[in-house]
Design a protein around this motif. Structure first.
Motif, PDB file in Angstrom:
ATOM      1  N   GLY A 155      17.986  -7.599  -1.582  1.00 36.21           N
ATOM      2  CA  GLY A 155      17.626  -8.055  -2.947  1.00 36.21           C
ATOM      3  C   GLY A 155      16.482  -6.634  -3.868  1.00 36.21           C
ATOM      4  N   HIS A 156      15.975  -8.085  -4.322  1.00 34.33           N
ATOM      5  CA  HIS A 156      15.086  -6.380  -5.107  1.00 34.33           C
ATOM      6  C   HIS A 156      13.826  -7.571  -5.466  1.00 34.33           C
ATOM      7  CE1 HIS A 156      18.374  -4.566  -6.249  1.00 34.33           C
ATOM      8  NE2 HIS A 156      17.782  -3.629  -6.189  1.00 34.33           N
ATOM      9  N   ILE A 157      12.249  -6.743  -5.493  1.00 32.30           N
ATOM     10  CA  ILE A 157      11.167  -7.595  -6.257  1.00 32.30           C
ATOM     11  C   ILE A 157      10.497  -7.525  -7.693  1.00 32.30           C
ATOM     12  CG2 ILE A 157       9.198  -7.718  -5.382  1.00 32.30           C
ATOM     13  CD1 ILE A 157       9.706  -7.116  -2.467  1.00 32.30           C
ATOM     14  N   ASP A 158      10.544  -8.059  -8.511  1.00 32.46           N
ATOM     15  CA  ASP A 158      10.298  -7.599  -9.885  1.00 32.46           C
ATOM     16  C   ASP A 158       8.415  -7.849  -9.604  1.00 32.46           C
ATOM     17  OD1 ASP A 158       9.916 -10.564  -9.399  1.00 32.46           O
ATOM     18  OD2 ASP A 158      10.855 -11.292 -11.971  1.00 32.46           O
ATOM     19  N   THR A 159       7.623  -8.105  -8.907  1.00 32.12           N
ATOM     20  CA  THR A 159       6.029  -7.804  -9.317  1.00 32.12           C
ATOM     21  C   THR A 159       5.795  -7.701  -7.872  1.00 32.12           C
ATOM     22  OG1 THR A 159       6.485 -10.327 -10.931  1.00 32.12           O
ATOM     23  CG2 THR A 159       3.989  -9.509  -9.895  1.00 32.12           C
ATOM     24  N   THR A 160       4.668  -6.557  -7.862  1.00 32.73           N
ATOM     25  CA  THR A 160       4.302  -6.241  -6.928  1.00 32.73           C
ATOM     26  C   THR A 160       2.502  -6.468  -7.095  1.00 32.73           C
ATOM     27  OG1 THR A 160       4.299  -3.957  -8.315  1.00 32.73           O
ATOM     28  CG2 THR A 160       6.221  -4.980  -6.697  1.00 32.73           C
ATOM     29  N   PHE A 161       2.199  -6.139  -5.915  1.00 29.10           N
ATOM     30  CA  PHE A 161       0.499  -6.413  -5.863  1.00 29.10           C
ATOM     31  C   PHE A 161       0.128  -5.090  -5.010  1.00 29.10           C
ATOM     32  CE2 PHE A 161       1.907 -10.811  -6.481  1.00 29.10           C
ATOM     33  CZ  PHE A 161       1.041 -10.975  -7.279  1.00 29.10           C
ATOM     34  N   GLU A 162       0.110  -4.326  -5.412  1.00 26.61           N
ATOM     35  CA  GLU A 162      -0.967  -2.763  -4.947  1.00 26.61           C
ATOM     36  C   GLU A 162      -2.158  -3.136  -4.513  1.00 26.61           C
ATOM     37  OE1 GLU A 162      -0.415   1.323  -3.872  1.00 26.61           O
ATOM     38  OE2 GLU A 162       1.643  -0.520  -4.643  1.00 26.61           O
ATOM     39  N   LEU A 163      -2.113  -3.061  -3.156  1.00 28.49           N
ATOM     40  CA  LEU A 163      -3.474  -2.768  -3.187  1.00 28.49           C
ATOM     41  C   LEU A 163      -3.763  -1.165  -2.962  1.00 28.49           C
ATOM     42  CD1 LEU A 163      -4.498  -5.481   0.067  1.00 28.49           C
ATOM     43  CD2 LEU A 163      -5.188  -2.949   0.081  1.00 28.49           C
ATOM     44  N   LEU A 164      -5.401  -0.976  -3.502  1.00 26.98           N
ATOM     45  CA  LEU A 164      -5.848  -0.477  -3.771  1.00 26.98           C
ATOM     46  C   LEU A 164      -7.004  -0.168  -2.658  1.00 26.98           C
ATOM     47  CD1 LEU A 164      -5.573  -0.151  -7.699  1.00 26.98           C
ATOM     48  CD2 LEU A 164      -3.940   0.975  -5.764  1.00 26.98           C
ATOM     49  N   ASP A 165      -7.699  -0.999  -1.917  1.00 27.78           N
ATOM     50  CA  ASP A 165      -8.884  -1.311  -1.465  1.00 27.78           C
ATOM     51  C   ASP A 165      -9.315  -2.469  -0.285  1.00 27.78           C
ATOM     52  OD1 ASP A 165     -11.178   0.733  -0.010  1.00 27.78           O
ATOM     53  OD2 ASP A 165     -12.824   0.137  -1.385  1.00 27.78           O
ATOM     54  N   PHE A 166     -10.161  -2.026   0.449  1.00 30.45           N
ATOM     55  CA  PHE A 166     -10.445  -3.194   1.195  1.00 30.45           C
ATOM     56  C   PHE A 166     -11.423  -2.930   2.412  1.00 30.45           C
ATOM     57  CE2 PHE A 166      -7.736  -0.828   4.053  1.00 30.45           C
ATOM     58  CZ  PHE A 166      -8.339  -0.808   5.903  1.00 30.45           C
ATOM     59  N   VAL A 167     -11.555  -3.848   2.544  1.00 28.95           N
ATOM     60  CA  VAL A 167     -12.874  -3.585   3.735  1.00 28.95           C
ATOM     61  C   VAL A 167     -12.612  -5.100   4.871  1.00 28.95           C
ATOM     62  CG1 VAL A 167     -15.162  -2.997   2.065  1.00 28.95           C
ATOM     63  CG2 VAL A 167     -14.726  -5.055   2.498  1.00 28.95           C
ATOM     64  N   ARG A 168     -12.874  -4.755   5.828  1.00 31.70           N
ATOM     65  CA  ARG A 168     -12.612  -5.944   7.073  1.00 31.70           C
ATOM     66  C   ARG A 168     -14.053  -6.532   6.737  1.00 31.70           C
ATOM     67  NH1 ARG A 168     -12.043  -5.122  12.872  1.00 31.70           N
ATOM     68  NH2 ARG A 168     -11.678  -7.014  13.812  1.00 31.70           N
ATOM     69  N   SER A 169     -13.734  -8.149   6.833  1.00 33.09           N
ATOM     70  CA  SER A 169     -14.576  -9.237   6.384  1.00 33.09           C
ATOM     71  C   SER A 169     -15.167 -10.281   7.329  1.00 33.09           C
ATOM     72  CB  SER A 169     -14.451 -10.077   5.347  1.00 33.09           C
ATOM     73  OG  SER A 169     -15.042 -11.038   4.508  1.00 33.09           O
ATOM     74  N   VAL A 213       0.507  -1.896   0.181  1.00 32.02           N
ATOM     75  CA  VAL A 213      -0.017  -0.327  -0.247  1.00 32.02           C
ATOM     76  C   VAL A 213       0.985   1.294  -0.248  1.00 32.02           C
ATOM     77  CG1 VAL A 213      -2.071   1.236   0.986  1.00 32.02           C
ATOM     78  CG2 VAL A 213      -1.771  -1.274   1.494  1.00 32.02           C
ATOM     79  N   THR A 214       0.912   2.025  -1.168  1.00 40.96           N
ATOM     80  CA  THR A 214       1.351   3.601  -1.067  1.00 40.96           C
ATOM     81  C   THR A 214       0.604   4.539  -1.011  1.00 40.96           C
ATOM     82  OG1 THR A 214       1.013   3.341  -3.541  1.00 40.96           O
ATOM     83  CG2 THR A 214       3.147   2.296  -2.423  1.00 40.96           C
ATOM     84  N   ASN A 215      -0.506   4.656  -0.897  1.00 41.52           N
ATOM     85  CA  ASN A 215      -1.482   5.375  -0.870  1.00 41.52           C
ATOM     86  C   ASN A 215      -1.461   5.818   0.666  1.00 41.52           C
ATOM     87  OD1 ASN A 215      -3.984   6.805   0.641  1.00 41.52           O
ATOM     88  ND2 ASN A 215      -3.851   7.139  -1.862  1.00 41.52           N
ATOM     89  N   LYS A 216      -0.791   7.204   1.354  1.00 46.79           N
ATOM     90  CA  LYS A 216      -1.134   7.184   2.782  1.00 46.79           C
ATOM     91  C   LYS A 216      -2.259   7.023   3.706  1.00 46.79           C
ATOM     92  CE  LYS A 216       2.900  10.164   1.977  1.00 46.79           C
ATOM     93  NZ  LYS A 216       3.203  11.539   2.125  1.00 46.79           N
ATOM     94  N   ASP A 217      -3.603   8.296   2.460  1.00 43.43           N
ATOM     95  CA  ASP A 217      -4.416   7.711   3.273  1.00 43.43           C
ATOM     96  C   ASP A 217      -5.099   6.289   3.763  1.00 43.43           C
ATOM     97  OD1 ASP A 217      -5.080  10.673   3.648  1.00 43.43           O
ATOM     98  OD2 ASP A 217      -5.897  10.761   1.774  1.00 43.43           O
ATOM     99  N   LEU A 218      -4.662   5.479   2.782  1.00 47.82           N
ATOM    100  CA  LEU A 218      -5.667   4.071   2.333  1.00 47.82           C
ATOM    101  C   LEU A 218      -3.887   3.126   3.561  1.00 47.82           C
ATOM    102  CD1 LEU A 218      -6.718   2.047   1.935  1.00 47.82           C
ATOM    103  CD2 LEU A 218      -5.137   1.523  -0.194  1.00 47.82           C
ATOM    104  N   ILE A 219      -3.354   4.028   3.617  1.00 44.01           N
ATOM    105  CA  ILE A 219      -2.011   3.015   5.347  1.00 44.01           C
ATOM    106  C   ILE A 219      -2.571   3.908   6.140  1.00 44.01           C
ATOM    107  CG2 ILE A 219       0.308   3.404   5.605  1.00 44.01           C
ATOM    108  CD1 ILE A 219       1.340   3.881   2.934  1.00 44.01           C
TER     109      ILE A 219
END
Length: 126
Positions: free
Chosen positions: A90-104, A54-60
């Protein structure tokens, strides 16, 4: 024209989080599609997990204020395989960017766009 997309929709338990400040603020979240085991050590408690960013400051801030390890969430986002992102030595070549979530809830089916997804019951635990 055929529309293409690289999106995900995942439901799972939050296994671990790590807030990093450099090179830019980002929150790393490990999510497990399987419930926790009885083991105490995080690596054994959730032996199969995937890391999301997660890179969005508000979402963090919202994430850190509303959920914690052990909670179940449904999350959506996008993934990409581009240049290499520095990570420890090291380095990571594939990133999964979380853009939204809800508690479930832990029980219940994962539904998205009218489709119902079932967990993979053929995969063996590690």
């Amino acid at each position: 024209m055929q529309p293409y997309f690289l999106n995900f929709h995942v439901k799972g338990e939050i296994a671990h989080t790590l807030l990093l400040s450099e090179p830019e603020p980002r929150l790393l979240i490990d999510i497990s599609a399987r419930a926790a085991t009885e083991a105490e050590a995080p690596g054994f408690r959730y032996p199969r997990r995937v890391c999301f960013t997660v890179t969005n400051k508000d979402l963090i801030a919202r994430f850190r204020d509303t959920v914690s390890p052990g909670d179940v969430i449904e999350a959506t986002g996008t993934f990409d395989q581009t240049g290499y992102v520095p990570h420890t030595q090291g380095h990571i070549d594939t990133t999964f960017e979380l853009l939204d979530f809800v508690r479930s809830e832990a029980s219940g089916k994962l539904e998205h766009d009218g489709r119902v997804f079932q967990p993979d019951t053929t995969a063996r635990p590690s």
